[in-house]
Structure formats: C-alpha cells, structure tokens
Design an enzyme around this catalytic site. Structure first.
Site, PDB file in Angstrom:
ATOM      1  N   HIS A   1       0.810  -1.216   0.000  1.00 45.72           N
ATOM      2  CA  HIS A   1       0.000   0.000   0.000  1.00 45.72           C
ATOM      3  C   HIS A   1       0.847   1.272   0.000  1.00 45.72           C
ATOM      4  O   HIS A   1       0.340   2.344  -0.305  1.00 45.72           O
ATOM      5  CB  HIS A   1      -0.984  -0.027   1.179  1.00 45.72           C
ATOM      6  CG  HIS A   1      -2.098  -1.011   0.955  1.00 45.72           C
ATOM      7  ND1 HIS A   1      -3.345  -0.883   1.503  1.00 45.72           N
ATOM      8  CD2 HIS A   1      -2.153  -2.139   0.210  1.00 45.72           C
ATOM      9  CE1 HIS A   1      -4.115  -1.881   1.125  1.00 45.72           C
ATOM     10  NE2 HIS A   1      -3.410  -2.671   0.334  1.00 45.72           N
TER      11      HIS A   1
ATOM     12  N   SER B   1      -0.267  -1.030  -6.188  1.00 44.80           N
ATOM     13  CA  SER B   1      -0.011  -2.181  -7.046  1.00 44.80           C
ATOM     14  C   SER B   1       0.756  -1.779  -8.299  1.00 44.80           C
ATOM     15  O   SER B   1       0.574  -0.682  -8.820  1.00 44.80           O
ATOM     16  CB  SER B   1      -1.338  -2.811  -7.470  1.00 44.80           C
ATOM     17  OG  SER B   1      -2.007  -3.364  -6.370  1.00 44.80           O
TER      18      SER B   1
ATOM     19  N   LYS C   1     -14.416  -7.914  -8.568  1.00 47.85           N
ATOM     20  CA  LYS C   1     -13.579  -8.732  -9.447  1.00 47.85           C
ATOM     21  C   LYS C   1     -12.911  -9.861  -8.649  1.00 47.85           C
ATOM     22  O   LYS C   1     -12.830 -11.007  -9.111  1.00 47.85           O
ATOM     23  CB  LYS C   1     -12.511  -7.848 -10.106  1.00 47.85           C
ATOM     24  CG  LYS C   1     -11.805  -8.542 -11.258  1.00 47.85           C
ATOM     25  CD  LYS C   1     -10.905  -7.589 -12.031  1.00 47.85           C
ATOM     26  CE  LYS C   1     -10.170  -8.318 -13.122  1.00 47.85           C
ATOM     27  NZ  LYS C   1      -9.296  -7.463 -13.902  1.00 47.85           N
ATOM     28  N   ASP C   2     -12.445  -9.532  -7.441  1.00 51.18           N
ATOM     29  CA  ASP C   2     -11.864 -10.563  -6.580  1.00 51.18           C
ATOM     30  C   ASP C   2     -12.911 -11.591  -6.164  1.00 51.18           C
ATOM     31  O   ASP C   2     -12.607 -12.779  -6.048  1.00 51.18           O
ATOM     32  CB  ASP C   2     -11.228  -9.929  -5.329  1.00 51.18           C
ATOM     33  CG  ASP C   2      -9.869  -9.318  -5.639  1.00 51.18           C
ATOM     34  OD1 ASP C   2      -9.355  -9.536  -6.755  1.00 51.18           O
ATOM     35  OD2 ASP C   2      -9.310  -8.613  -4.771  1.00 51.18           O
TER      36      ASP C   2
ATOM     37  N   GLU D   1       5.734 -33.788  -1.487  1.00 49.02           N
ATOM     38  CA  GLU D   1       4.520 -33.251  -2.088  1.00 49.02           C
ATOM     39  C   GLU D   1       4.891 -32.527  -3.381  1.00 49.02           C
ATOM     40  O   GLU D   1       6.011 -32.023  -3.526  1.00 49.02           O
ATOM     41  CB  GLU D   1       3.857 -32.280  -1.109  1.00 49.02           C
ATOM     42  CG  GLU D   1       3.234 -32.979   0.079  1.00 49.02           C
ATOM     43  CD  GLU D   1       1.863 -33.545  -0.232  1.00 49.02           C
ATOM     44  OE1 GLU D   1       1.797 -34.633  -0.826  1.00 49.02           O
ATOM     45  OE2 GLU D   1       0.873 -32.908   0.119  1.00 49.02           O
TER      46      GLU D   1
END
Lengths: 258, 420
Positions: B212, B216, B240-241, B284
């Site tokens: 922040h 972004s 959108k998220d 894994e």
C-alpha cells in the site's frame, strides 16, 4: 494466447502426481464401480456380499483396524444384526474385579459389542508373522486408499494369480501374481470358486467375490464417499450459479471504467 | 476524518481507535490501477486460502493427537467419527496444494510484470520470506498424519541439515529431539505447524503495508501518475476478486469433494513404520522442483575438482543449490537492472521468462521421477538453466535488451487499447 499457454502450463504442473512413479507392474484392468463418478454410491447388496467375503475369507488373516461393528449399520444391516455379528466375535475383556487381564497367560475374553473395533485375527504383528511364514498381512481398512489404483488394484490382485512364466524363480512359500510388485506375493490365492454361498443367491465366482470385497473395502476406506459426493454436487451447483451472477455483476460495475 | 461515518457508534469508536478509517483507506477508497488483469487476483486469493487453512487447521488440531502411536488413528478418527471431520481434513489437505498453486502463479506474475523492481524490492523480499515460511509450514504439517511418507519425508529433509560443517549432526539431533525422527520430533512439528501460520499472517500484514506504500504494479509497469489512472478498490476490485474467488472455489472444492486424494501419495495411508522404507520417497508436488535440484549434483563432478571433496560433498552441494535457488530470488530486484518493468515491453525477456517457467515445471516433473538415466541428465541441465537465467540471462538482458516504447500513462494505455 499467452494466457492459455500459461494456463496449460499450470495445468501440466498440476498433473505431476498423476505421472510420477509409473507403476512397475502391468496396467490394472479398470472395473466398473457403482461408486465411480460424481454421483457414485455404494450398492448395498454388494456391500453385504463384500462383508461376507471379508468376514469369511480375508478376516482369517487380515485386520480392519479402523472399523467398528457399529459401522455395519451403514451397509444396510439393522442394529440388531450388527449386535448379533459383533457377539459372534471375542475381544479382550480388560481387567476383571481382581485387576487381572490374563488368566494362565491367556487374555480374558468377552463377546464383542457394536462399540468395539472389529476383532483382529492376531493379537499383535509378531503373532501374525509367526502364523504366516514371516509375512505380515496388512491391515485392510485403508487398503484401497493406500495402493495406486484403489479398488481396481485389490480386484486385480485377488484375480491375478497365475502359473509363473517359464524361467521365473519363485521363492519357497511365495506365489506368482501378475499385478503384485515383483510378482511374488506371500498370500496364496485366497478366493476359490464357490468357497462361500452368498446369502442373496449370487453366484460366487472368483471375479464376483473379488469385485464385492473390493467394493466393500472401498467403503471401509472411505465411508464418507456418498455424503461427500452428494454434498459436493449441491455446493458446486450453487457456486456455479453464484459465480455466474458475480461475473454479471462484475461486468455491470466495470461498464463505466474507461 | 471520523465524521465521514454516519453511524454514531462507528464514529465514536473511530474517533478513539481509527480502525474504520484504516479499513476505508485500504479496502474501499484505496486507489488501484484501472488496468489490472486477472493475474492480479491471486494475491487476495492467497490471503483467503491462508484464512481457510488457519480455520480448518484449528478445528483439526482440536481432534488430533501428536503422538507416534496415536497420530495416524486420530486422523482416521477425524475422517470417520468427527462431525464433518472428513470435510475439514480434505479442505486442509487440498487447501495446502491450492495455496501453493495460487502462490506460484502470484510469484510468476510478479516475475513477468517486473513487480519486484524499485520501489517494491522489500515487498518482493517479504514475499519470498512468506514462500519460505509456507514451505516450512507445509513440510512440518505433512509429518503430522504420521503415514509412511510423513515419516520418511521428515527423515530425508531433516537429514539435509547434517551437511552443515562440524555441527551438522548436532543440528539434526537437536531438530529431532533424539537420534531419529520419533515422538519428540512429532510433538515439536505439531507445535511449529500451529505457530508458523501466524508468522505467515504477520508477514502478510507487512507485505500489505509495503504494497500500500507504493500501490499495485500493473500490466504496463508504468507507475500511477494521477487520478485518471486509478479506480477505487471498492466496488471495482472487490467484485472482481469475488468473481475470481468463485472460480477458484469451483476448482478447489471440485478436488475436495470429487478427487480429494489427487495430490496425495497412497503410501501416506499406511501408518509410519521406521523398519520399512517406501520404494520411492517423493515429497509433495510443490516441492518437486527443489527436490530435483537437490539430487542434481553428481558425486564424480565434485571429485573432479580435486580439492573440493574435502570442503564440500555432493550432498552438501545439492543442499546449497536447493536453498540457494530460493535465496537467490531475494536478489532478483538487483539482478534485473532493466528500467522497464513489464515483459510486455521487453521482447527478449518475455521469451526468457516463458523458458524459465517451462524449465521450472520441467524440474518439477524430474523431481517426481527416479533419479537415473536421461531424467538425471535433464535434471542437471534444468538446474543449470535455473541459475543461468537468474545470474546471467536476467542481468545481461537488463543491460542490452532493446525495449519497446512505454505508454505515457496507465490511462493512455487503456484508451489506446479501447480505440483499437
């Protein structure tokens, strides 16, 4: 285009576990199971037959440590029947009033109850080895999850006994099995045609018994399978609609962004 | 500030403790580049998966017993007798895989769009630390069900620390709390598995503070220059998220409900047995690329250097390469000297990036195969390329690549795209 490529690569990355460790033996013949697919369920009649095979054949040497007699109700047995089946087996009774668990070196026994785990054939792994030429019969409660191929594998092993090919060196006390890793298995062919009489009158061929007991062992390993798939369908159906709505909402909210 | 809120209770609280102002700033009015594509969904997705993992994990911990003779059966009891225990456990198992899928995409997105560059170096480094902590968490967590792979995986990985000069063996014994992986190991791994997710949580908070600060990055890699370049986070990116989350849940829950053991190893449904070694010890899937690097150093290669075998064994070299591959990522902001961030304007780097990604996936494939023959050779070339890309290709391209002209601003790029 790039996005698709990226997505394809990620999908490829996800497929790793499927391609790792190519199996050593021949390909397992794929069987049709009632519990396959997103709407899969257990065939109750088959479960009962499978239990009969397990109880009268497998359980002579193999334990099913994770199962309780009370679980048999899920197969379609009534509570009274589960109680009756339990009472047919004996389990260690625990300390008596004198605080003794053994008399003359032998454990004090009592008839099993639905709340007991299914009685194992041997008191401990050492006793199991002693009775089986040094081999330890594995616990079967998770066997279809613990082997690649699951129910197909169990079915293939049970039906995979053959004469060893010419020149194959079979060790003493071992048996040739097409699908077992290394082809030498300590367990002799357990299923013989007509060895048991199914209570529902089904013809007890080796293939039939192998199928039924493999299905039963799938239930033993994944008793939640039916509930899981039923719930999954409802939740995914809801999510599909909800996500479509969110997509519409997203387009609408974003329509004024320039 | 606080007078903005209509509700008197919220206004009262906010005047004394400005949490609502903070939320308003960081999740509602927060100015976000208007051109973020769907690859920018994976940051918030990773945060959501972390919360799902912590919640499902807490409920699992209420029913789990960290003792070598009880752990395996206690997990099976969760699967069979705890109400919706199977759901919690399968959510947690598949959630771990999904966490790595999401984070891998998030990391590679950052690499493609140059999100690690000035002034976001610390944001990137904290991200690498999160990735490292995730790997530690996943590793100790995989030990808990106490299956065959749990036990043998823990044995192999803890033994890696024996390559530390002089004190190596002591470190391994200290990790184990004994002379082999045993009950003390399981106990401390359980404690660590409960602790580390909260360390991740704290690192994520720092990651967000750093994010922040400079906002972004975006697909053009051009900084925000004014209000015309941004839109408020809410409602644009919340919706959108949310849509991205819906798609993600369809995949995650698809695995959870219909192929819950897809990512697992059948051997882990066999209780741990120190006397029986599995035919192939495989970690894994998300560790496989690093596993391939670990196994890539040949003995005779080290011997050929004469003096080296005294200082470093092939095993030690493998361990250094494996850990080095992640540590090196922290230096990426300085290895990449190009002023242009986004690969969209770097015609050569773009291909180097795709090759690097392909190479990484190839390493993962090699990691899952027995280390012999062609697989070993490919693994060595791949390992070499991983380092060659970061240490040579990236700095070289930063200096000599002819980049394409950048758009004037984010909004100019959006306008140009729309007029096409």
């Amino acid at each position: 285009m790039k996005t698709t490529l990226f997505a394809a690569l990620i999908a490829g990355a996800l497929a790793f576990p499927a391609v790792t460790n190519a199996s050593e033996g021949p390909k397992l013949p794929a069987q049709k199971w009632s519990f396959d697919g997103p709407t899969g369920h257990f065939d109750r009649a088959q479960m009962k037959r499978g239990w009969q095979v397990f109880k009268s054949v497998c359980a002579a040497c193999h334990s099913a440590h994770q199962l309780y007699y009370r679980n048999l109700v899920e197969l379609g047995f009534s509570e009274a029947e589960a109680k009756q089946i339990a009472a047919g087996d004996n389990v260690p009774a625990g300390p008596n009033e004198a605080g003794e668990t053994h008399v003359d070196g032998q454990p004090i026994m009592r008839p099993a109850q639905p709340s007991d785990k299914i009685a194992p054939p041997y008191a401990n792994p050492a006793a199991a080895r002693a009775a089986n030429n040094g081999a330890l019969p594995p616990d079967l409660s998770l066997i279809t999850k613990a082997r690649k191929g699951g129910a197909d594998y169990v079915h293939a092993i049970l039906t995979g006994y053959k004469e060893p090919p010419a020149g194959f060196q079979l060790q003493a006390g071992m048996n040739y099995n097409e699908y077992f890793a290394g082809h030498q298995i300590a367990m002799p062919a357990p299923l013989v045609e007509g060895a048991i009489t199914f209570e529902d009158g089904t013809n007890a061929t080796v293939d039939q018994m192998a199928k039924d007991v493999s299905a039963f062992l799938t239930w033993a390993a994944e008793p939640e399978l039916e509930e899981r798939k039923r719930m999954g369908i409802k939740i995914l159906a809801f999510l599909l609609v909800f996500t479509a709505l969110l997509f519409a909402l997203k387009r609408r909210i974003w329509s004024d962004v320039h | 500030m606080s007078s903005e809120f209509k509700n008197p209770v919220i206004r009262w609280i906010d005047h004394r403790l400005p949490v609502f102002t903070m939320m308003e700033h960081s999740a509602v009015t927060y100015p976000t580049p208007k051109n973020l594509n769907y690859w920018w969904n994976f940051g918030s997705l990773a945060g959501i998966v972390l919360v799902v993992m912590i919640l499902s994990g807490i409920f699992l911990a209420m029913n789990y017993t960290p003792h070598t003779s009880l752990a395996f059966d206690s997990v099976e009891r969760i699967m069979r007798d705890v109400n919706y225990g199977w759901l919690l456990r399968y959510l947690h198992m598949n959630g771990a895989s999904m966490f790595f899928v999401v984070v891998y995409i998030h990391i590679f997105r950052g690499m493609y769009y140059g999100s690690y560059k000035d002034p976001r170096e610390l944001l990137w480094i904290i991200g690498v630390l999160i990735f490292l902590t995730m790997m530690a968490t996943a590793f100790v967590g995989y030990t808990l069900p106490w299956g065959q792979m749990s036990f043998w995986g823990a044995t192999v990985i803890t033994n890696l620390f024996s390559v530390v000069p002089i004190v190596g063996d002591y470190i391994v014994q200290w990790l184990w709390g004994g002379f082999s992986v045993d009950n003390p190991t399981l106990n401390r791994f359980f404690a660590l598995h409960y602790l580390l997710p909260f360390v991740i949580f704290a690192l994520v908070a720092l990651h967000l503070v750093a994010l922040h600060q400079h906002k972004s990055n975006n697909p053009t890699g051009v900084e925000i220059k004014g209000d015309r370049d941004t839109i408020p986070f809410h409602p644009y990116y919340t919706v959108k998220d949310a849509f991205g989350l819906g798609v993600f849940l369809l995949i995650y829950l698809g695995f959870t409900f219909f192929a819950p053991n897809f990512f697992g190893e059948p051997d882990n449904y066999v209780a741990a047995n120190p006397l029986v070694t599995p035919a192939h010890i495989v970690p894994e899937w998300y560790f496989l690329p690093f596993y391939a690097m670990l196994r890539s150093v040949p003995d005779n290669f080290i011997d050929a250097w004469g003096i080296l075998p005294i200082i470093i064994s092939a095993k030690a070299a493998g361990v250094c390469i494996m850990f080095g591959s992640i540590i090196l990522l922290m230096f990426l902001p300085w290895l990449d000297t190009s002023k242009v961030r986004s690969a969209n304007f770097r015609p050569v780097y773009k291909w180097a990036f795709w090759l690097f990604l392909f190479n990484y996936i190839l390493l993962g494939y090699i990691g899952g195969q027995p280390p012999e023959g062609a697989m070993l050779t490919i693994g060595r070339v791949s390992t070499f390329w991983y380092f060659f890309h970061l240490l040579v290709v990236v700095p070289f391209l930063g200096k000599y690549e002819r980049t394409l002209p950048l758009p004037e601003s984010i909004s100019a790029a959006v306008m140009a795209k729309e007029s096409k």
